[in-house]
Design a protein around this motif. Structure first.
Motif, PDB file in Angstrom:
ATOM      1  N   ILE A 192       5.867  16.127  70.497  1.00  0.00           N
ATOM      2  CA  ILE A 192       6.211  16.562  71.844  1.00  0.00           C
ATOM      3  C   ILE A 192       5.039  17.339  72.418  1.00  0.00           C
ATOM      4  N   ASP A 197       9.804  19.258  77.204  1.00  0.00           N
ATOM      5  CA  ASP A 197      10.011  17.808  77.124  1.00  0.00           C
ATOM      6  C   ASP A 197      11.395  17.459  76.594  1.00  0.00           C
ATOM      7  N   LEU A 198      11.970  18.326  75.743  1.00  0.00           N
ATOM      8  CA  LEU A 198      13.257  18.017  75.126  1.00  0.00           C
ATOM      9  C   LEU A 198      14.367  17.869  76.157  1.00  0.00           C
ATOM     10  N   ASP A 200      14.289  16.226  78.748  1.00  0.00           N
ATOM     11  CA  ASP A 200      14.276  14.855  79.268  1.00  0.00           C
ATOM     12  C   ASP A 200      14.818  13.837  78.270  1.00  0.00           C
ATOM     13  N   TRP A 201      15.104  14.273  77.047  1.00  0.00           N
ATOM     14  CA  TRP A 201      15.615  13.345  76.036  1.00  0.00           C
ATOM     15  C   TRP A 201      17.111  13.114  76.241  1.00  0.00           C
ATOM     16  N   THR A 202      17.541  11.903  75.884  1.00  0.00           N
ATOM     17  CA  THR A 202      18.970  11.603  75.924  1.00  0.00           C
ATOM     18  C   THR A 202      19.629  12.121  74.648  1.00  0.00           C
ATOM     19  N   GLN A 203      20.946  12.268  74.684  1.00  0.00           N
ATOM     20  CA  GLN A 203      21.646  12.749  73.491  1.00  0.00           C
ATOM     21  C   GLN A 203      21.474  11.795  72.299  1.00  0.00           C
ATOM     22  N   GLU A 205      18.835  10.059  71.609  1.00  0.00           N
ATOM     23  CA  GLU A 205      17.481  10.322  71.094  1.00  0.00           C
ATOM     24  C   GLU A 205      17.461  11.598  70.253  1.00  0.00           C
ATOM     25  N   LEU A 206      18.142  12.628  70.718  1.00  0.00           N
ATOM     26  CA  LEU A 206      18.224  13.874  69.957  1.00  0.00           C
ATOM     27  C   LEU A 206      18.927  13.637  68.625  1.00  0.00           C
ATOM     28  N   VAL A 209      16.545  11.883  66.126  1.00  0.00           N
ATOM     29  CA  VAL A 209      15.545  12.805  65.588  1.00  0.00           C
ATOM     30  C   VAL A 209      16.184  13.739  64.566  1.00  0.00           C
TER      31      VAL A 209
END
Length: 479
Positions: A192, A197-198, A200-203, A205-206, A209
């Motif tokens: 990142i 930036d976090l 802008d991530w979708t759930q 995507e989270l 990770v």
């Protein structure tokens, strides 16, 4: 007592094997994130300044300098134009810097090009500040890098040294660096640019990770108890690591450096003060309680705290605000590394079974990672305390913005009810975003509705936050 030139040449020859065409032995392949900045200032300095590597004992300052020497040699710099000397050596300390330079040039006559001086433990050089100032002003052909294990190195000569050196302040290893030195094979994590930036991530995507980071959590916990010192990271057992940390690092600072550098005589009282801080890591410092417990007067205790901070063993955080109220308020104290308290108190891995102690160790690690990442931007860190004992663990002031961080390292997922202090601070100061550092990898995502505030709050698992903050390629952007 005078040291002969032949004796100095013999000592310097041992420290500078490249003069004999030999390579530097036992130099690790991995490099700390600070290497790039150091090499830039040595090779092509952005301004005519020396460079100071400042930090605690045994965190890799000497290794960084020798890696810079190795890089210069690979680039084709004549070996005789590079000098490494440590003024921790009794004879070099006794002889002084001018005699050392004369011995160097007697052994290795200068050839065309810049000279590179790498001076370890420069606080032992007599009138070091004046000497560096003179070199920077009048010896433009010399590039100078020097180290110091005590903050007075940067403060004692502040007036004469303004604009003469660039300081790179090293902390103990980040979690990212710890994983690199251990050469562990783990699933790759996405990079990142900034924590922002976090958002802008979708759930999904989270979630992905978080799943990839499963194997990181155990190593993160071991990192908390083993310590962020290169030596302690590489020994086999946690017990050995903590003994090494206690005996080779802490004891030497308290019993040797404090006497040699600051003339401390009441070493036992200093040790007791440090033990008290280990028992209250991450807490608000109660000076009357400290003085009563240790039976020392307030000026003595205050002096001990300043010395421990000068030796890079503690950080002191002021409360949020300015003026007289801050001066009268209590400071928050963090140890320089989360593993110090368990090592000093002989706890081994016991903190991993103690939820409260593990939370404190995590908060200490989080602060160190944030401090290391944003220190070059002159970010001001504080803590916030409101009415009814509402509190926010850390507040970073970045470019006029306030960014709060709250550490909630516990099994339960974090909701708005547990964040009353954070909600109140965001409401009072119209803050638009903040972060909650969590334990579970699935306790990761945005808390969308904070009452009476438009702030967005991101929950980030501690292992991931510390990994990303320590990753060498992460930009030094805003939090």
């Amino acid at each position: 007592m005078k040291v002969s030139q032949d004796e100095l040449i013999s000592i310097l020859s041992q420290f500078n094997p490249w003069w004999r065409g030999e390579t530097i032995t036992d130099l690790p392949e991995w490099r700390r994130a600070a290497f790039r900045e150091l090499y830039e200032w040595v090779d092509s300095p952005p301004a005519p300044r020396a460079v100071l590597l400042s930090g605690a004992r045994q965190i890799g300052k000497t290794t960084l300098m020798l890696q810079a020497v190795d890089a210069l040699l690979e680039r084709g710099v004549p070996p005789g134009n590079i000098l490494y000397a440590t003024f921790d050596h009794p004879l070099l300390k006794l002889a002084g810097i001018d005699a050392v330079l004369e011995a160097w040039r007697e052994r290795e006559p200068r050839v065309d090009g810049n000279e590179y001086l790498f001076l370890d433990e420069a606080q032992f050089i007599r009138d070091w500040g004046t000497w560096v100032k003179h070199q920077v002003d009048f010896a433009r052909h010399r590039r100078i890098a020097f180290t110091g294990s005590a903050m007075p190195l940067t403060e004692a000569e502040q007036e004469s040294g303004v604009g003469r050196w660039h300081t790179i302040r090293l902390t103990t290893l980040s979690f990212y660096e710890y994983l690199q030195i251990k050469k562990l094979s783990l699933p790759a994590l996405p990079r990142i640019g900034t924590l922002r930036d976090l958002f802008d991530w979708t759930q999904p995507e989270l979630y992905r990770v978080g799943e990839s980071a499963t194997h990181y959590v155990g190593h993160f916990h071991e990192y908390l108890v083993r310590g962020g010192f290169p030596q302690t990271a590489q020994v086999e057992s946690v017990t050995q690591a903590q003994r090494l940390l206690r005996e080779d690092i802490i004891d030497k600072v308290l019993k040797r450096d404090m006497t040699a550098l600051f003339g401390v005589r009441r070493v036992l009282d200093l040790e007791h003060t440090f033990l008290y801080l280990c028992m209250h890591d991450g807490g608000l410092l109660d000076m009357p309680d400290l003085c009563a417990n240790l039976e020392v007067k307030r000026p003595t205790a205050q002096n001990f705290l300043e010395l421990l901070q000068a030796a890079h063993l503690i950080y002191r955080l002021p409360p949020f605000g300015y003026g007289k109220d801050v001066l009268r308020a209590r400071f928050k104290v963090y140890l320089a590394d989360a593993a110090i308290a368990p090592a000093v108190m002989l706890k081994g891995k016991a903190i991993l079974e103690d939820a409260a102690a593990l939370g404190i160790a995590t908060e200490t690690a989080v602060f160190k990672h944030l401090f290391a990442r944003y220190y070059p931007q002159n970010v001001r860190f504080s803590y916030w305390r409101g009415r009814k004992d509402q509190e926010v663990d850390l507040v970073a002031e970045v470019g006029g913005q306030l960014i709060p961080f709250e550490v909630k390292y516990r099994a339960q997922h974090t909701g708005v009810r547990e964040l009353k202090g954070l909600v109140e601070l965001c409401r009072q100061k119209a803050i638009d975003r903040g972060y909650v550092v969590t334990k579970s990898l699935d306790d990761f995502g945005v808390i969308r509705e904070l009452p009476e505030t438009e702030a967005r709050v991101m929950r980030v698992p501690a292992a991931l936050l510390c990994y990303w903050m320590g990753e060498s390629e992460v930009g030094r952007g805003r939090a």
